[in-house]
Design a protein around this motif. Structure first.
Motif, PDB file in Angstrom:
ATOM      1  N   PRO A 223     -39.213  64.217  77.551  1.00 18.15           N
ATOM      2  CA  PRO A 223     -39.422  63.990  76.116  1.00 18.15           C
ATOM      3  C   PRO A 223     -40.741  64.600  75.633  1.00 18.15           C
TER       4      PRO A 223
ATOM      5  N   SER B 213     -45.796  76.225  77.196  1.00 20.11           N
ATOM      6  CA  SER B 213     -47.079  76.934  77.075  1.00 20.11           C
ATOM      7  C   SER B 213     -47.624  77.309  78.443  1.00 20.11           C
TER       8      SER B 213
ATOM      9  N   TRP C  29     -43.957  75.913  67.690  1.00 23.76           N
ATOM     10  CA  TRP C  29     -44.840  76.363  68.774  1.00 23.76           C
ATOM     11  C   TRP C  29     -44.928  77.893  68.806  1.00 23.76           C
TER      12      TRP C  29
ATOM     13  N   ASN D 125     -58.665  78.006  64.673  1.00 21.55           N
ATOM     14  CA  ASN D 125     -57.418  77.316  64.998  1.00 21.55           C
ATOM     15  C   ASN D 125     -57.754  76.231  66.007  1.00 21.55           C
TER      16      ASN D 125
ATOM     17  N   ILE E 212     -50.814  62.623  72.881  1.00 20.69           N
ATOM     18  CA  ILE E 212     -49.638  63.475  72.682  1.00 20.69           C
ATOM     19  C   ILE E 212     -49.968  64.592  71.682  1.00 20.69           C
TER      20      ILE E 212
ATOM     21  N   THR F  13     -52.477  67.096  73.513  1.00 21.32           N
ATOM     22  CA  THR F  13     -51.853  67.993  74.496  1.00 21.32           C
ATOM     23  C   THR F  13     -50.892  68.958  73.799  1.00 21.32           C
ATOM     24  N   GLY F  14     -50.196  68.457  72.766  1.00 26.03           N
ATOM     25  CA  GLY F  14     -49.297  69.327  71.998  1.00 26.03           C
ATOM     26  C   GLY F  14     -50.074  70.450  71.326  1.00 26.03           C
TER      27      GLY F  14
ATOM     28  N   ALA G 176     -51.131  72.988  73.767  1.00 25.86           N
ATOM     29  CA  ALA G 176     -49.977  73.801  74.156  1.00 25.86           C
ATOM     30  C   ALA G 176     -49.671  74.864  73.103  1.00 25.86           C
ATOM     31  N   MET G 177     -50.005  74.577  71.848  1.00 24.62           N
ATOM     32  CA  MET G 177     -49.776  75.550  70.770  1.00 24.62           C
ATOM     33  C   MET G 177     -50.875  76.590  70.717  1.00 24.62           C
TER      34      MET G 177
ATOM     35  N   MET H 177     -54.148  75.892  70.389  1.00 25.16           N
ATOM     36  CA  MET H 177     -55.316  75.472  69.618  1.00 25.16           C
ATOM     37  C   MET H 177     -56.419  74.994  70.554  1.00 25.16           C
TER      38      MET H 177
ATOM     39  N   ALA I 172     -41.031  59.168  79.630  1.00 21.59           N
ATOM     40  CA  ALA I 172     -42.142  59.589  78.759  1.00 21.59           C
ATOM     41  C   ALA I 172     -43.423  59.646  79.584  1.00 21.59           C
ATOM     42  N   PRO I 173     -44.293  60.621  79.298  1.00 18.23           N
ATOM     43  CA  PRO I 173     -45.515  60.734  80.093  1.00 18.23           C
ATOM     44  C   PRO I 173     -46.440  59.527  79.899  1.00 18.23           C
TER      45      PRO I 173
ATOM     46  N   LEU J  55     -50.899  62.201  80.789  1.00 15.79           N
ATOM     47  CA  LEU J  55     -51.386  62.915  79.605  1.00 15.79           C
ATOM     48  C   LEU J  55     -52.840  63.350  79.767  1.00 15.79           C
TER      49      LEU J  55
ATOM     50  N   ILE K 153     -52.728  66.422  82.018  1.00 10.43           N
ATOM     51  CA  ILE K 153     -52.284  67.611  81.277  1.00 10.43           C
ATOM     52  C   ILE K 153     -53.403  68.095  80.362  1.00 10.43           C
TER      53      ILE K 153
ATOM     54  N   GLN L 194     -55.831  69.998  82.319  1.00 12.41           N
ATOM     55  CA  GLN L 194     -55.279  71.313  82.686  1.00 12.41           C
ATOM     56  C   GLN L 194     -55.317  72.289  81.517  1.00 12.41           C
ATOM     57  N   LEU L 195     -55.070  71.776  80.309  1.00 11.75           N
ATOM     58  CA  LEU L 195     -54.985  72.649  79.137  1.00 11.75           C
ATOM     59  C   LEU L 195     -56.344  72.868  78.478  1.00 11.75           C
TER      60      LEU L 195
END
Lengths: 79, 181
Positions: A16, A25, A53, B25, B44, B47-48, B51-52, B54, B120-121, B126, B129, B132-133
């Protein structure tokens, strides 16, 4: 059926939010610029999230397929 | 003796834009809350955003700092008030409660079991992650001092430091996205 030739299949079934875009990514760099990753996901939010994304990260969603047991999203690496 | 006529709309000059500010950004987030549900949302989004592509900076302040305590680390040499605060506040992210429906721990346990069932994480995942990011964590030094927390009891994280409000403002001023949670 899509006739897009994917360099790699990324199985994200069962994960999810936010994991699909996070994994995406992390994996996009594993193919060359211009190549396509075929993503398999069971998260319906991905239908909206992957184009968002892609727009932000400068990549491209070529096509999506629904109706099967999972959603297929074809993502092209553009940079 | 007539009053000065009302100024017409077009005469009102727009406020000048601050010169030289180029927005990056980037997401600057204040994590004020020490509630489980709000920290989940914050992690969330963070991390999102990373991933984009930013840049992400999370500023933990006030109740949020308790979420950064490491339950395994023990520190001594605290005064009475600091000990009391340390004892009353959650010892780390896995001791946080829901902001609603906690119900003496039952609601929080139910949410955690639901999250497990739905794959769910967790907060642990989280934070991994986020590390890592390259998500940066900055902790409000003043809140740490107020709560009586010491740097030695804070989690190991690759990109963490202790800052003041000016650091937040310098970051948020250049960020395209800002959030307060």
């Amino acid at each position: 059926m899509s006739d897009i030739n994917a360099a790699k299949v990324l199985d994200l079934k069962g994960l999810p939010c936010p994991m699909p875009v996070v994994k995406m990514s992390q994996e996009i760099g594993s193919v060359n610029v211009g190549e396509v990753i075929e993503v398999h996901t069971t998260d319906p939010g991905s239908l909206s999230d992957f184009p968002a994304w892609a727009e932000t990260s400068g990549n491209e969603v070529l096509d999506t397929e629904q109706g099967g047991e999972f959603i297929k999203i074809f993502v092209k690496r553009n940079n | 003796m007539s009053a000065e006529p009302a100024r017409k709309l077009e005469e009102t000059a727009p406020a000048p834009k601050p010169a030289g500010v180029v927005l990056e950004n980037k997401l600057s987030m204040v994590v004020f809350s020490g509630d489980l549900d709000k920290l989940l949302a914050a992690m969330i989004i963070a991390t999102g955003a990373a991933a984009m592509g930013m840049k992400v900076v999370m500023f933990f302040t006030f109740w949020g700092t308790a979420a950064l305590r490491d339950a395994k680390k023990k520190v001594g040499g605290k005064d009475f008030m600091s000990k009391m605060f340390g004892w009353m506040l959650p010892k780390g992210r896995n001791a946080l409660k829901l902001s609603q429906m906690h119900m003496g721990g039952m609601g929080t346990a139910m949410l955690k079991s639901l999250m497990k069932k739905k794959n769910a994480p967790t907060l642990d995942q989280l934070f991994d992650i986020a590390a890592q990011l390259g998500v940066e964590i900055k902790v409000c030094e003043m809140s740490m001092d107020l709560m009586g927390f010491k740097h030695e009891e804070i989690i190991d994280y690759p990109n963490i430091d202790y800052v003041g409000v000016a650091t937040f403002l310098a970051n948020s001023g250049k960020s395209s996205n800002q959030l307060f949670i």
